[in-house]
Design an enzyme around this catalytic site. Structure first.
Site, short mmCIF file in Angstrom:
data_model
loop_
_atom_site.label_atom_id
_atom_site.label_comp_id
_atom_site.label_asym_id
_atom_site.label_seq_id
_atom_site.Cartn_x
_atom_site.Cartn_y
_atom_site.Cartn_z
N GLU A 129 0.79 -1.38 0.02
CA GLU A 129 -0.04 -0.11 0.04
C GLU A 129 0.87 1.17 0.20
OE1 GLU A 129 -3.56 0.55 0.21
OE2 GLU A 129 -2.62 2.18 -0.49
N GLY A 134 2.12 6.99 -0.48
CA GLY A 134 2.63 7.10 0.92
C GLY A 134 1.10 6.68 1.83
N ILE A 136 -1.92 7.37 1.59
CA ILE A 136 -3.09 7.46 1.24
C ILE A 136 -3.63 5.99 0.87
CG2 ILE A 136 -4.58 8.53 -0.52
CD1 ILE A 136 -2.40 10.51 -1.28
N GLU A 190 16.12 15.21 -3.08
CA GLU A 190 17.37 14.53 -2.93
C GLU A 190 18.45 15.20 -3.47
OE1 GLU A 190 17.53 11.31 -1.54
OE2 GLU A 190 15.28 10.81 -1.52
N LYS A 205 5.09 4.30 -9.67
CA LYS A 205 3.59 4.33 -9.16
C LYS A 205 2.63 4.26 -10.27
CE LYS A 205 5.58 7.10 -5.45
NZ LYS A 205 6.08 8.46 -5.01
N GLY A 302 7.14 10.62 3.75
CA GLY A 302 7.34 11.01 5.10
C GLY A 302 7.13 9.80 5.90
N1 HSE Z 1 10.26 10.62 -3.56
C1 HSE Z 1 8.90 10.27 -3.36
C2 HSE Z 1 8.12 11.61 -3.42
C3 HSE Z 1 8.76 9.75 -2.15
O1 HSE Z 1 8.84 12.70 -3.70
O2 HSE Z 1 6.93 11.63 -3.48
C4 HSE Z 1 7.58 9.15 -1.90
O3 HSE Z 1 7.49 7.98 -2.87
#
Ligand code: HSE
Length: 428
Positions: A129, A134, A136, A190, A205, A302
């Site tokens: 999930e 994240g 949701i 990053e 995703k 997060g």
């Molecule tokens: N790098 C991803 C984002 C983290 O910015 O949404 C969560 O998958």
């Protein structure tokens, strides 16, 4: 199942969040599961950093084999991310008959079909999930609550980093590189931002969303992908003038016997709910034939939001085991070809820098007309010395038509540069 015994691989951001929830909410989890929920081992190469969570001696180890080879551990949480060595840890866990919960979108997008069939062979489950959106609970909703629908479309803002950057560019009028630096300084991007800003994360995703929503196998490498690195302050300003907001989207459309899958920035009408999703928030918009339209909104990344989804999956495993229901049916149900991008159709925004002289507008519109492209709106927005900027929005055309027209437009003597080409709108 008389107890749930958990091993967590990876004690970074997600792993720490999972451990915090398992420790802090243990009483609630055990009441809901009806059996003890035990965190037995955490494996990470770094066994010395303080993660702010109290652990009993011997729980943290540097040896992943202490989880994968422990017969008492029935649920393995993979929280290291990336393709390798996560793939090998998940495979070993499933072959050992352990259930797996992961937040790893890359490994699921690339190997989800393999893992699911392996889990079927060994009588266990793999749940993920947290890999999309994240915290949701969108995958659970697609699998369960929307199982009675034929899902026609799934659109989403599924990357917090790019949504944060585009939101800040829209608010401040700053350019991409400047905003990226700010996002990096604040920890929202990053140091190597490629995975996010070039759309790989969104494509992983989308592969997962589409496989569940359209009940088919998705070859991740067939997803068309463009990032946000070419979006400029001028594009954002022009979008605003036309009543649009630029968002980085995952787009999946089910045409019945073929599917459309693409990842790129889109100018969305300001009235659309996705246009108002800002900062690091995510939202997934789904159209089902019975439900109609629905939007799932929340924190897409997060420590605790992602861990919330991971622990939800652990609980789901506990509930399933109690009821005797084990397997998932997704993956491998249908082989739906992905429509080549050239055949997909959309409206386009084009921004060109041209010589400011008579006949330029006529030249451009003639090229578009020759390629069967109908113009919805055309504007000259300000001239600088002998140069003008022309912005055009078209009616829907195929990508192939647009490519051919742009090739010819670029060769016009009066056109100095085609600065931007951005897709517009969400097809109804
Ligand atoms: N790098 C991803 C984002 C983290 O910015 O949404 C969560 O998958």
């Amino acid at each position: 199942m008389d107890k749930v015994v958990i091993g967590v691989i990876g004690f970074g951001t997600v792993g720490t969040g999972v451990v915090k929830i398992l420790v802090q909410n243990r009483d609630i989890l055990e009441k809901r599961a009806g059996v003890p929920v035990i965190l037995k081992k955490i494996a990470d190469l770094d066994t010395s950093s303080d993660r702010g969570v109290p652990l009993a001696p011997g729980v943290l180890t540097a040896e992943v084999s202490e989880i994968l080879e422990d017969p008492e551990i029935t649920v393995v949480v993979e929280a290291i991310g990336g393709e390798n060595p996560a793939k090998s840890f998940i495979e070993k866990a499933l072959r050992a008959g352990k259930n797996v919960v992961t937040s790893n979108k890359e490994v699921i997008a690339k190997h989800g079909a393999f893992f699911t069939s392996l889990a079927r062979e060994t009588g266990c489950s793999i749940l993920y999930e947290a890999a999309v959106g994240g915290g949701i609970p969108v995958l659970h909703a697609i699998r369960n609550s929307l199982a009675g629908n034929r899902i026609e479309k799934v659109f989403g803002i599924v990357n917090g980093t790019t949504n944060y950057i585009l939101t800040k560019m829209t608010a401040s009028g700053a350019d991409f590189s400047e905003t990226l630096k700010e996002a990096q300084a604040l920890g929202y991007a990053e140091a190597d931002p490629k995975n996010d800003v070039e759309g790989y994360d969104v494509a992983y995703k989308l592969a997962i969303l589409a496989s569940l929503a359209f009940r088919c196998e998705v070859d991740y490498s067939r997803i068309y992908r463009e990032g946000i690195t070419g979006i400029t302050a001028e594009d954002i300003a022009a979008a605003r003038q036309f009543g649009y907001t630029i968002k980085m989207l995952a787009v999946g459309i089910n045409h019945g016997n073929r599917i459309e899958l693409h990842v790129h920035p889109v100018m969305i009408e300001n009235g659309h709910p996705l246009a108002t999703v800002n900062d690091v928030f995510n939202a997934i918009y789904i159209r089902g034939d019975s439900l109609g339209d629905a939007m799932f909104y929340g924190r897409g990344a997060g420590e605790l939001p992602t861990a919330s989804a991971v622990v939800g999956d652990i609980m789901n495993l506990a509930f399933r085991r109690q009821s005797g229901f084990i397997q998932d049916s997704e993956f491998g149900l249908e082989q739906l070809p992905v429509i080549p991008m050239d055949e997909c159709s959309t409206s386009f925004f084009i921004r060109c820098s041209v010589d400011d002289k008579p006949g330029v507008l006529a030249d451009i519109s003639r090229v578009f007309a020759n390629h069967g492209i109908s113009i919805l709106s055309i504007q000259q927005i300000g001239a600088h010395e002998d140069t003008a900027t022309i912005t055009t929005i078209t009616h829907p055309v195929t990508e192939a038509q647009m490519k051919a027209a742009l090739g010819e437009t670029g060769k016009l003597r009066s056109v100095r540069n085609i600065c931007s080409v951005i897709r517009v709108g969400l097809e109804e």
